[in-house]
Design a protein around this motif. Structure first.
Motif, PDB file in Angstrom:
ATOM      1  N   VAL A  29       8.121 -16.815  -9.877  1.00 30.16           N
ATOM      2  CA  VAL A  29       7.710 -15.562  -9.226  1.00 30.16           C
ATOM      3  C   VAL A  29       6.922 -15.829  -7.941  1.00 30.16           C
ATOM      4  O   VAL A  29       7.325 -15.414  -6.855  1.00 30.16           O
ATOM      5  CB  VAL A  29       6.870 -14.686 -10.191  1.00 30.16           C
ATOM      6  CG1 VAL A  29       6.371 -13.427  -9.497  1.00 30.16           C
ATOM      7  CG2 VAL A  29       7.663 -14.343 -11.441  1.00 30.16           C
ATOM      8  N   HIS A  30       5.808 -16.511  -8.075  1.00 32.60           N
ATOM      9  CA  HIS A  30       4.855 -16.588  -6.970  1.00 32.60           C
ATOM     10  C   HIS A  30       5.392 -17.295  -5.727  1.00 32.60           C
ATOM     11  O   HIS A  30       5.226 -16.785  -4.611  1.00 32.60           O
ATOM     12  CB  HIS A  30       3.568 -17.257  -7.440  1.00 32.60           C
ATOM     13  CG  HIS A  30       2.467 -17.162  -6.450  1.00 32.60           C
ATOM     14  ND1 HIS A  30       1.922 -15.958  -6.053  1.00 32.60           N
ATOM     15  CD2 HIS A  30       1.806 -18.120  -5.759  1.00 32.60           C
ATOM     16  CE1 HIS A  30       0.971 -16.172  -5.171  1.00 32.60           C
ATOM     17  NE2 HIS A  30       0.882 -17.478  -4.965  1.00 32.60           N
ATOM     18  N   LEU A  31       6.011 -18.456  -5.906  1.00 32.01           N
ATOM     19  CA  LEU A  31       6.516 -19.158  -4.721  1.00 32.01           C
ATOM     20  C   LEU A  31       7.496 -18.287  -3.945  1.00 32.01           C
ATOM     21  O   LEU A  31       7.445 -18.221  -2.716  1.00 32.01           O
ATOM     22  CB  LEU A  31       7.176 -20.482  -5.104  1.00 32.01           C
ATOM     23  CG  LEU A  31       6.256 -21.557  -5.693  1.00 32.01           C
ATOM     24  CD1 LEU A  31       7.052 -22.820  -5.983  1.00 32.01           C
ATOM     25  CD2 LEU A  31       5.073 -21.861  -4.803  1.00 32.01           C
ATOM     26  N   ARG A  32       8.379 -17.605  -4.665  1.00 33.61           N
ATOM     27  CA  ARG A  32       9.355 -16.725  -3.996  1.00 33.61           C
ATOM     28  C   ARG A  32       8.667 -15.540  -3.307  1.00 33.61           C
ATOM     29  O   ARG A  32       9.063 -15.139  -2.209  1.00 33.61           O
ATOM     30  CB  ARG A  32      10.382 -16.236  -5.016  1.00 33.61           C
ATOM     31  CG  ARG A  32      11.303 -17.333  -5.482  1.00 33.61           C
ATOM     32  CD  ARG A  32      12.339 -16.815  -6.464  1.00 33.61           C
ATOM     33  NE  ARG A  32      13.224 -17.882  -6.853  1.00 33.61           N
ATOM     34  CZ  ARG A  32      13.263 -18.419  -8.071  1.00 33.61           C
ATOM     35  NH1 ARG A  32      12.482 -17.960  -9.014  1.00 33.61           N
ATOM     36  NH2 ARG A  32      14.086 -19.393  -8.342  1.00 33.61           N
ATOM     37  N   GLU A  33       7.663 -14.977  -3.966  1.00 34.49           N
ATOM     38  CA  GLU A  33       6.953 -13.851  -3.356  1.00 34.49           C
ATOM     39  C   GLU A  33       6.225 -14.281  -2.082  1.00 34.49           C
ATOM     40  O   GLU A  33       6.243 -13.559  -1.086  1.00 34.49           O
ATOM     41  CB  GLU A  33       5.960 -13.243  -4.346  1.00 34.49           C
ATOM     42  CG  GLU A  33       6.607 -12.451  -5.448  1.00 34.49           C
ATOM     43  CD  GLU A  33       5.615 -11.843  -6.398  1.00 34.49           C
ATOM     44  OE1 GLU A  33       6.017 -10.915  -7.127  1.00 34.49           O
ATOM     45  OE2 GLU A  33       4.439 -12.263  -6.451  1.00 34.49           O
ATOM     46  N   VAL A  34       5.582 -15.444  -2.103  1.00 34.00           N
ATOM     47  CA  VAL A  34       4.871 -15.907  -0.909  1.00 34.00           C
ATOM     48  C   VAL A  34       5.844 -16.083   0.253  1.00 34.00           C
ATOM     49  O   VAL A  34       5.519 -15.771   1.399  1.00 34.00           O
ATOM     50  CB  VAL A  34       4.091 -17.207  -1.190  1.00 34.00           C
ATOM     51  CG1 VAL A  34       3.558 -17.820   0.101  1.00 34.00           C
ATOM     52  CG2 VAL A  34       2.942 -16.935  -2.154  1.00 34.00           C
ATOM     53  N   SER A  73      -3.339 -13.023   0.979  1.00 36.03           N
ATOM     54  CA  SER A  73      -4.418 -12.279   0.314  1.00 36.03           C
ATOM     55  C   SER A  73      -4.212 -10.776   0.472  1.00 36.03           C
ATOM     56  O   SER A  73      -4.413 -10.008  -0.472  1.00 36.03           O
ATOM     57  CB  SER A  73      -5.784 -12.679   0.876  1.00 36.03           C
ATOM     58  OG  SER A  73      -6.055 -14.019   0.558  1.00 36.03           O
ATOM     59  N   ARG A  74      -3.793 -10.361   1.655  1.00 33.07           N
ATOM     60  CA  ARG A  74      -3.511  -8.933   1.864  1.00 33.07           C
ATOM     61  C   ARG A  74      -2.323  -8.497   1.012  1.00 33.07           C
ATOM     62  O   ARG A  74      -2.317  -7.402   0.450  1.00 33.07           O
ATOM     63  CB  ARG A  74      -3.257  -8.647   3.344  1.00 33.07           C
ATOM     64  CG  ARG A  74      -4.520  -8.712   4.181  1.00 33.07           C
ATOM     65  CD  ARG A  74      -4.350  -8.063   5.543  1.00 33.07           C
ATOM     66  NE  ARG A  74      -3.312  -8.659   6.363  1.00 33.07           N
ATOM     67  CZ  ARG A  74      -3.497  -9.590   7.281  1.00 33.07           C
ATOM     68  NH1 ARG A  74      -4.711 -10.068   7.498  1.00 33.07           N
ATOM     69  NH2 ARG A  74      -2.497 -10.053   7.989  1.00 33.07           N
ATOM     70  N   ALA A  75      -1.317  -9.366   0.893  1.00 38.66           N
ATOM     71  CA  ALA A  75      -0.145  -9.043   0.074  1.00 38.66           C
ATOM     72  C   ALA A  75      -0.531  -8.942  -1.406  1.00 38.66           C
ATOM     73  O   ALA A  75       0.004  -8.102  -2.136  1.00 38.66           O
ATOM     74  CB  ALA A  75       0.951 -10.072   0.282  1.00 38.66           C
ATOM     75  N   ALA A  76      -1.464  -9.764  -1.854  1.00 35.29           N
ATOM     76  CA  ALA A  76      -1.939  -9.658  -3.242  1.00 35.29           C
ATOM     77  C   ALA A  76      -2.704  -8.345  -3.435  1.00 35.29           C
ATOM     78  O   ALA A  76      -2.540  -7.667  -4.457  1.00 35.29           O
ATOM     79  CB  ALA A  76      -2.816 -10.850  -3.596  1.00 35.29           C
ATOM     80  N   ALA A  77      -3.501  -7.980  -2.447  1.00 32.59           N
ATOM     81  CA  ALA A  77      -4.281  -6.743  -2.555  1.00 32.59           C
ATOM     82  C   ALA A  77      -3.398  -5.505  -2.566  1.00 32.59           C
ATOM     83  O   ALA A  77      -3.703  -4.527  -3.258  1.00 32.59           O
ATOM     84  CB  ALA A  77      -5.285  -6.660  -1.400  1.00 32.59           C
ATOM     85  N   ASP A  78      -2.273  -5.543  -1.839  1.00 33.00           N
ATOM     86  CA  ASP A  78      -1.408  -4.354  -1.807  1.00 33.00           C
ATOM     87  C   ASP A  78      -0.326  -4.377  -2.888  1.00 33.00           C
ATOM     88  O   ASP A  78       0.512  -3.487  -2.966  1.00 33.00           O
ATOM     89  CB  ASP A  78      -0.802  -4.141  -0.420  1.00 33.00           C
ATOM     90  CG  ASP A  78       0.325  -5.117  -0.053  1.00 33.00           C
ATOM     91  OD1 ASP A  78       0.867  -5.803  -0.933  1.00 33.00           O
ATOM     92  OD2 ASP A  78       0.671  -5.166   1.138  1.00 33.00           O
ATOM     93  N   GLY A  79      -0.324  -5.427  -3.747  1.00 34.69           N
ATOM     94  CA  GLY A  79       0.624  -5.487  -4.854  1.00 34.69           C
ATOM     95  C   GLY A  79       1.933  -6.196  -4.552  1.00 34.69           C
ATOM     96  O   GLY A  79       2.788  -6.306  -5.427  1.00 34.69           O
ATOM     97  N   THR A  80       2.110  -6.690  -3.314  1.00 34.25           N
ATOM     98  CA  THR A  80       3.328  -7.419  -2.975  1.00 34.25           C
ATOM     99  C   THR A  80       3.388  -8.739  -3.737  1.00 34.25           C
ATOM    100  O   THR A  80       4.449  -9.156  -4.183  1.00 34.25           O
ATOM    101  CB  THR A  80       3.387  -7.687  -1.456  1.00 34.25           C
ATOM    102  OG1 THR A  80       3.344  -6.430  -0.777  1.00 34.25           O
ATOM    103  CG2 THR A  80       4.649  -8.426  -1.067  1.00 34.25           C
ATOM    104  N   LEU A  81       2.242  -9.391  -3.877  1.00 33.28           N
ATOM    105  CA  LEU A  81       2.137 -10.603  -4.687  1.00 33.28           C
ATOM    106  C   LEU A  81       1.490 -10.228  -6.010  1.00 33.28           C
ATOM    107  O   LEU A  81       0.464  -9.547  -6.028  1.00 33.28           O
ATOM    108  CB  LEU A  81       1.283 -11.667  -3.992  1.00 33.28           C
ATOM    109  CG  LEU A  81       1.743 -12.186  -2.643  1.00 33.28           C
ATOM    110  CD1 LEU A  81       0.808 -13.283  -2.152  1.00 33.28           C
ATOM    111  CD2 LEU A  81       3.163 -12.698  -2.700  1.00 33.28           C
ATOM    112  N   HIS A  82       2.085 -10.675  -7.096  1.00 27.92           N
ATOM    113  CA  HIS A  82       1.589 -10.355  -8.432  1.00 27.92           C
ATOM    114  C   HIS A  82       0.761 -11.510  -8.976  1.00 27.92           C
ATOM    115  O   HIS A  82       1.214 -12.653  -8.971  1.00 27.92           O
ATOM    116  CB  HIS A  82       2.757 -10.061  -9.365  1.00 27.92           C
ATOM    117  CG  HIS A  82       3.573  -8.909  -8.875  1.00 27.92           C
ATOM    118  ND1 HIS A  82       4.633  -9.076  -8.003  1.00 27.92           N
ATOM    119  CD2 HIS A  82       3.456  -7.586  -9.095  1.00 27.92           C
ATOM    120  CE1 HIS A  82       5.140  -7.888  -7.726  1.00 27.92           C
ATOM    121  NE2 HIS A  82       4.449  -6.977  -8.370  1.00 27.92           N
ATOM    122  N   MET A  83      -0.442 -11.204  -9.435  1.00 26.67           N
ATOM    123  CA  MET A  83      -1.341 -12.214  -9.979  1.00 26.67           C
ATOM    124  C   MET A  83      -1.504 -11.977 -11.483  1.00 26.67           C
ATOM    125  O   MET A  83      -2.011 -10.950 -11.897  1.00 26.67           O
ATOM    126  CB  MET A  83      -2.707 -12.148  -9.288  1.00 26.67           C
ATOM    127  CG  MET A  83      -2.636 -12.366  -7.801  1.00 26.67           C
ATOM    128  SD  MET A  83      -2.004 -14.014  -7.431  1.00 26.67           S
ATOM    129  CE  MET A  83      -1.805 -13.893  -5.678  1.00 26.67           C
TER     130      MET A  83
END
Length: 108
Positions: A29-34, A73-83
């Motif tokens: 998931v994460h590598l592809r999202e980044v 970090s902005r993408a994580a905050a807006d939900g584009t990156l899932h943590m």
């Protein structure tokens, strides 16, 4: 030729029982999202051979580091990156910005 700049991130699973979930999320998931984040062009991960970490991810990006580095970090905050809960956030992952200064290969 443009310079190669890398954001290196050292992270840990939040619990020993979540190591498999952490690795699955990071790789699947994460590598592809980044790589959907503007400027990020390559990613790779490393796992510790012994002990419990850290796990290391290296994200290669193009452009001005002052602009590119905050984007995930902005993408994580807006939900584009899932943590996931499997990622330890306390303390937060350690980040290091690196610039290539040389490269050679066995055939060189």
């Amino acid at each position: 030729m443009p310079k190669t700049t890398v954001l290196q991130v050292e992270s840990y699973p939040s619990s020993p029982v979540l190591v498999d979930e952490f690795n699955r999320w990071y790789t699947e998931v994460h590598l592809r999202e980044v790589l959907t984040v503007e400027g990020f062009v390559a990613a790779r991960r490393f796992a510790p051979l012994e002990g419990n970490g850290p796990y290391v991810a290296q994200y290669e990006f193009e452009g001005d580091p002052k602009e590119a580095v905050p984007r995930p970090s902005r993408a994580a905050a807006d939900g584009t990156l899932h943590m996931p809960d499997a990622l330890r956030l306390d303390p937060p992952p350690r980040m290091l910005l690196l610039e290539a200064v040389g490269e050679t290969h066995a055939a060189d």
